[in-house]
Write a protein that holds these residues in place. Structure first.
Motif: not given
Length: 142
Positions: A35-36, A39, A42-43, A84
């Motif tokens: 999950t991290a 993120k 995605s960033s 992504d």
């Protein structure tokens, strides 16, 4: 009442054993790290990659990720999610390839010829173990 407590106690004991198994804990850690990582990717895509790509693919002067078709069909957002995913898959592919290369190097190092004395000692130890087992089985049969 006592049976209900035993059943509940057995249930909680079984659940605790299941929850604390190594595989479940490893899976939970992998999900959290994944999950991290998602993120971060995605960033990276939104803040680093897309500013270079947006001018090339912009439609009517707006960001391509905001393109919608009809009432609320966000095709741009969907395409962004695909970008992504492709980047995440590419990064995972590179990491897995690096790990496999590292494993192959370890296997090659493990396949190096051993010291002749060490091999002879291992063979002798194995032979002595088999002889001991044979003698012990004969003593129990008599």
């Amino acid at each position: 009442m006592v049976r209900a407590r035993r059943r509940a106690g057995g249930f909680f004991r079984d659940f605790r054993e299941f929850a604390l198994k190594g595989n479940v804990v490893d899976l939970a850690i992998a999900v959290i790290i994944g999950t991290a990582f998602g993120k971060i990717v995605s960033s990276f895509v939104e803040d680093v990659v897309m500013p270079f790509i947006n001018p090339l693919v912009s439609v009517a002067g707006k960001d391509w990720r905001t393109i919608t078709i009809g009432p609320g069909i966000a095709i741009g957002k969907f395409l962004g999610s695909i970008v992504d995913f492709i980047i995440i898959a590419l990064v995972l592919f590179v990491v897995i390839q690096a790990l496999q290369k590292f494993k192959r190097q370890e296997e090659v190092a493990a396949d190096l010829p051993l010291d002749a004395n060490l091999v002879a000692q291992e063979r002798l130890t194995g032979a002595l173990d088999r002889l001991t087992q044979t003698l012990e089985s004969r003593n129990t049969q008599v």
